[in-house]
Design a protein around this motif. Structure first.
Motif, PDB file in Angstrom:
ATOM      1  N   GLU A  50      52.174  54.833  48.012  1.00 40.37           N
ATOM      2  CA  GLU A  50      52.200  53.533  47.383  1.00 40.37           C
ATOM      3  C   GLU A  50      51.894  53.829  45.853  1.00 40.37           C
ATOM      4  O   GLU A  50      51.168  54.655  45.469  1.00 40.37           O
ATOM      5  CB  GLU A  50      51.070  52.578  47.729  1.00 40.37           C
ATOM      6  N   ASN A  51      52.365  53.188  44.936  1.00 43.78           N
ATOM      7  CA  ASN A  51      52.298  53.107  43.499  1.00 43.78           C
ATOM      8  C   ASN A  51      50.620  53.246  43.151  1.00 43.78           C
ATOM      9  O   ASN A  51      49.922  52.741  43.619  1.00 43.78           O
ATOM     10  CB  ASN A  51      52.933  52.144  42.671  1.00 43.78           C
ATOM     11  N   SER A  52      50.408  53.947  41.971  1.00 35.83           N
ATOM     12  CA  SER A  52      49.089  54.007  41.531  1.00 35.83           C
ATOM     13  C   SER A  52      49.313  54.544  39.826  1.00 35.83           C
ATOM     14  O   SER A  52      50.053  55.504  39.814  1.00 35.83           O
ATOM     15  CB  SER A  52      48.228  55.103  42.308  1.00 35.83           C
ATOM     16  N   THR A  53      48.418  54.114  39.180  1.00 37.82           N
ATOM     17  CA  THR A  53      48.140  54.843  38.069  1.00 37.82           C
ATOM     18  C   THR A  53      46.613  55.548  37.875  1.00 37.82           C
ATOM     19  O   THR A  53      46.694  56.746  37.796  1.00 37.82           O
ATOM     20  CB  THR A  53      48.300  53.574  36.866  1.00 37.82           C
ATOM     21  N   ARG A  54      45.623  54.738  38.115  1.00 36.23           N
ATOM     22  CA  ARG A  54      44.289  55.026  37.908  1.00 36.23           C
ATOM     23  C   ARG A  54      43.742  56.191  38.832  1.00 36.23           C
ATOM     24  O   ARG A  54      43.250  57.052  38.681  1.00 36.23           O
ATOM     25  CB  ARG A  54      43.145  53.868  37.727  1.00 36.23           C
ATOM     26  N   THR A  55      44.037  55.804  40.096  1.00 39.31           N
ATOM     27  CA  THR A  55      43.628  56.600  41.299  1.00 39.31           C
ATOM     28  C   THR A  55      44.430  57.918  41.157  1.00 39.31           C
ATOM     29  O   THR A  55      43.531  58.942  41.355  1.00 39.31           O
ATOM     30  CB  THR A  55      43.798  55.679  42.720  1.00 39.31           C
ATOM     31  N   GLN A  56      45.681  57.842  41.074  1.00 40.35           N
ATOM     32  CA  GLN A  56      46.184  59.073  41.167  1.00 40.35           C
ATOM     33  C   GLN A  56      45.922  60.025  40.112  1.00 40.35           C
ATOM     34  O   GLN A  56      45.710  61.345  40.307  1.00 40.35           O
ATOM     35  CB  GLN A  56      47.871  58.872  41.068  1.00 40.35           C
ATOM     36  N   VAL A 103      44.969  60.855  50.012  1.00 38.64           N
ATOM     37  CA  VAL A 103      46.075  59.896  50.592  1.00 38.64           C
ATOM     38  C   VAL A 103      45.939  58.403  50.323  1.00 38.64           C
ATOM     39  O   VAL A 103      45.008  57.794  50.722  1.00 38.64           O
ATOM     40  CB  VAL A 103      46.150  59.967  52.040  1.00 38.64           C
ATOM     41  N   ARG A 104      46.918  57.818  49.941  1.00 42.09           N
ATOM     42  CA  ARG A 104      47.236  56.242  49.555  1.00 42.09           C
ATOM     43  C   ARG A 104      48.289  56.100  50.664  1.00 42.09           C
ATOM     44  O   ARG A 104      49.410  56.729  50.392  1.00 42.09           O
ATOM     45  CB  ARG A 104      47.313  55.875  48.130  1.00 42.09           C
ATOM     46  N   HIS A 105      48.057  54.770  51.257  1.00 37.93           N
ATOM     47  CA  HIS A 105      49.054  54.553  52.177  1.00 37.93           C
ATOM     48  C   HIS A 105      49.226  52.947  52.231  1.00 37.93           C
ATOM     49  O   HIS A 105      48.045  52.387  52.220  1.00 37.93           O
ATOM     50  CB  HIS A 105      48.911  55.057  53.637  1.00 37.93           C
ATOM     51  N   GLU A 131      40.325  49.697  53.131  1.00 36.73           N
ATOM     52  CA  GLU A 131      39.240  50.157  52.188  1.00 36.73           C
ATOM     53  C   GLU A 131      39.887  50.942  51.181  1.00 36.73           C
ATOM     54  O   GLU A 131      40.985  51.294  51.074  1.00 36.73           O
ATOM     55  CB  GLU A 131      38.511  50.925  52.961  1.00 36.73           C
ATOM     56  N   HIS A 132      39.038  50.941  49.721  1.00 35.09           N
ATOM     57  CA  HIS A 132      39.386  52.002  48.869  1.00 35.09           C
ATOM     58  C   HIS A 132      37.890  52.354  48.367  1.00 35.09           C
ATOM     59  O   HIS A 132      37.545  51.854  47.413  1.00 35.09           O
ATOM     60  CB  HIS A 132      39.950  50.868  47.515  1.00 35.09           C
ATOM     61  N   PRO A 133      37.311  53.248  49.025  1.00 33.29           N
ATOM     62  CA  PRO A 133      36.095  53.751  48.918  1.00 33.29           C
ATOM     63  C   PRO A 133      35.675  54.343  47.630  1.00 33.29           C
ATOM     64  O   PRO A 133      34.739  53.812  47.040  1.00 33.29           O
ATOM     65  CB  PRO A 133      35.939  54.771  50.084  1.00 33.29           C
ATOM     66  N   THR A 134      36.560  54.791  46.954  1.00 34.02           N
ATOM     67  CA  THR A 134      36.319  55.620  45.785  1.00 34.02           C
ATOM     68  C   THR A 134      36.248  54.433  44.664  1.00 34.02           C
ATOM     69  O   THR A 134      35.542  54.774  43.535  1.00 34.02           O
ATOM     70  CB  THR A 134      36.999  56.813  45.174  1.00 34.02           C
ATOM     71  N   GLN A 135      37.199  53.303  44.920  1.00 38.07           N
ATOM     72  CA  GLN A 135      36.969  52.211  43.914  1.00 38.07           C
ATOM     73  C   GLN A 135      35.586  51.691  43.808  1.00 38.07           C
ATOM     74  O   GLN A 135      35.161  51.223  42.919  1.00 38.07           O
ATOM     75  CB  GLN A 135      38.087  51.447  44.215  1.00 38.07           C
ATOM     76  N   ALA A 136      35.174  51.496  45.203  1.00 40.97           N
ATOM     77  CA  ALA A 136      33.921  50.744  45.373  1.00 40.97           C
ATOM     78  C   ALA A 136      32.726  51.388  44.760  1.00 40.97           C
ATOM     79  O   ALA A 136      31.963  51.079  44.005  1.00 40.97           O
ATOM     80  CB  ALA A 136      33.455  50.467  46.692  1.00 40.97           C
ATOM     81  N   HIS A 258      37.262  44.550  36.468  1.00 38.68           N
ATOM     82  CA  HIS A 258      38.455  44.310  36.938  1.00 38.68           C
ATOM     83  C   HIS A 258      38.796  45.825  37.393  1.00 38.68           C
ATOM     84  O   HIS A 258      38.997  46.800  36.868  1.00 38.68           O
ATOM     85  CB  HIS A 258      39.337  43.622  35.973  1.00 38.68           C
ATOM     86  N   PRO A 259      39.419  45.835  38.823  1.00 37.56           N
ATOM     87  CA  PRO A 259      39.996  47.358  39.262  1.00 37.56           C
ATOM     88  C   PRO A 259      40.962  47.662  38.530  1.00 37.56           C
ATOM     89  O   PRO A 259      41.223  48.813  38.551  1.00 37.56           O
ATOM     90  CB  PRO A 259      39.871  46.966  40.791  1.00 37.56           C
ATOM     91  N   GLY A 260      41.970  46.705  38.125  1.00 38.24           N
ATOM     92  CA  GLY A 260      43.160  47.286  37.638  1.00 38.24           C
ATOM     93  C   GLY A 260      43.920  47.225  38.770  1.00 38.24           C
ATOM     94  O   GLY A 260      43.494  47.474  39.823  1.00 38.24           O
ATOM     95  N   PRO A 261      45.371  47.367  38.553  1.00 40.35           N
ATOM     96  CA  PRO A 261      45.982  46.682  37.296  1.00 40.35           C
ATOM     97  C   PRO A 261      45.670  45.362  37.054  1.00 40.35           C
ATOM     98  O   PRO A 261      45.795  44.588  38.022  1.00 40.35           O
ATOM     99  CB  PRO A 261      47.570  46.876  37.448  1.00 40.35           C
ATOM    100  N   MET A 262      45.639  44.768  35.850  1.00 42.28           N
ATOM    101  CA  MET A 262      45.392  43.304  35.513  1.00 42.28           C
ATOM    102  C   MET A 262      46.735  42.517  35.118  1.00 42.28           C
ATOM    103  O   MET A 262      47.678  43.335  34.716  1.00 42.28           O
ATOM    104  CB  MET A 262      44.561  43.552  33.885  1.00 42.28           C
TER     105      MET A 262
HETATM  106  N1   CP Z   1      42.276  50.375  41.054  1.00 44.96           N
HETATM  107  C1   CP Z   1      43.622  50.873  41.413  1.00 44.96           C
HETATM  108  O1   CP Z   1      43.461  51.530  42.612  1.00 44.96           O
HETATM  109  O2   CP Z   1      44.362  51.202  40.574  1.00 44.96           O
HETATM  110  P1   CP Z   1      45.623  52.072  40.821  1.00 44.96           P
HETATM  111  O3   CP Z   1      46.421  51.155  41.815  1.00 44.96           O
HETATM  112  O4   CP Z   1      46.525  52.044  39.372  1.00 44.96           O
HETATM  113  O5   CP Z   1      45.279  53.516  41.270  1.00 44.96           O
END
Ligand code: CP
Length: 314
Positions: A50-56, A103-105, A131-136, A258-262
């Motif tokens: 799945e798309n990601s900016t921050r997490t990846q 892994v993101r899925h 869940e998104h444990p590292t975000q929490a 805000h976790p983003g993306p905003m």
């Molecule tokens: N907060 C968060 O998971 O952002 P990304 O989707 O950009 O990784």
């Protein structure tokens, strides 16, 4: 722990340990030389379906700063496109002896399933609505640094809670640390079953934000709405978007997260997001790298201990 699949299995002491180790990496990341050998000789593979900016980006930087050999799988160009299953893909990569799989899925539970099939440490970078444990954890570190503690705070999580793995992981973590959490949003996006997490529910921002220490905003996750009701953005901002008038109901020193993306002008006014006196959104991103370094460092220590025990027959 062998894996980091969610906040649910973590004990409060384990959460505290991850945050304490992350603090040391905040200091490291602010230095000119941002390098440690904690993951030297280990291989980290990032698989983002799945798309990601921050997490990846932060998992990649975290691994590189700790000295791991980091590979980012381009999932769009992988043999998944030829019909290979998630499990066969995981088994294929497992045969190359990675030590850490990130892994993101899009499907809830997919990362847990994958973790049962491989013999390395697996980190959940977000699975569906689960869940998104590292975000929490990065949110917790941000709150602890801003407020000086991570307990007995009044915290409002606002917006599309139904489709949010961020909300779920935060609800579990903040509850374990004995905070009072309120959920604020329209009933279609904050159903009453969330009361099982021990939180209060409001559909009015002014009441929901009254005297809170932390305001956490969530975007409308249209990609998970499955053709269901999607509110008009203009109407949504009017009723539930965070602006100065609504924020005035929170404590004067309340922080905005805000976790983003905003989506500016939908769930949050751009001037609030950019207000360095209230918004800690950029600090959240900074804490993301440190928390992911800490999580991988701690899992790698457990992995090494398990391997040594296996080698010595203990
Ligand atoms: N907060 C968060 O998971 O952002 P990304 O989707 O950009 O990784």
């Amino acid at each position: 722990q062998k894996h980091l699949l969610g906040i649910e299995p973590l004990h409060p002491e384990e959460i505290k340990t991850i945050l304490d180790v992350a603090e040391t990496y905040v200091d490291l990341n602010r230095q000119a030389h941002k390098h440690s050998d904690a993951l030297k000789g280990l291989t980290q593979i990032n698989m983002f379906f799945e798309n990601s900016t921050r997490t990846q980006a932060s998992f990649e930087l975290a691994g590189k700063r700790l000295g791991a050999d980091v590979m980012n799988m381009a999932m769009q160009a992988s043999s998944i496109k030829k019909g290979e299953t998630l499990i066969d893909t995981a088994l294929t990569l497992n045969a190359m002896h990675p030590d850490l799989l990130v892994v993101r899925h899009p499907h809830s539970g997919a990362v847990d399933l994958l973790a049962q099939k491989v013999n390395c440490a697996v980190l959940n970078a977000g699975d569906g609505k689960h869940e998104h444990p590292t975000q929490a954890l990065l949110d917790a570190l941000t709150i602890r640094r801003a407020k000086g503690r991570l307990h007995r705070l009044n915290i409002a999580i606002c917006g599309d809670v139904t489709h949010s793995r961020v909300a779920r992981s935060n609800l579990i973590l903040l509850g374990k640390m004995e905070n009072r959490v309120r959920l604020v949003g329209p009933p279609t996006l904050v159903p009453s079953q969330f009361k099982e997490f021990g939180c209060e529910i409001y559909d009015n921002m002014e009441e929901g934000l009254k005297d809170v220490d932390v305001v956490m905003m969530l975007r409308l996750q249209k990609e998970r709405m499955d053709g269901g009701f999607i509110p008009s953005e203009r109407e949504y901002f009017h009723r539930y978007g965070l602006d100065a008038a609504k924020l005035a109901h929170a404590k004067p020193d309340a922080i905005v997260m805000h976790p983003g993306p905003m989506n500016r002008g939908v769930e949050i006014d751009g001037t609030i997001a950019d207000d360095i006196n209230r918004s800690v959104i950029q600090e959240q991103v900074e804490m993301g790298v440190a928390v992911r370094m800490a999580a991988m460092d701690l899992l790698a220590r457990n992995l090494k201990a398990d391997r040594e025990a296996a080698n010595t027959g203990v």
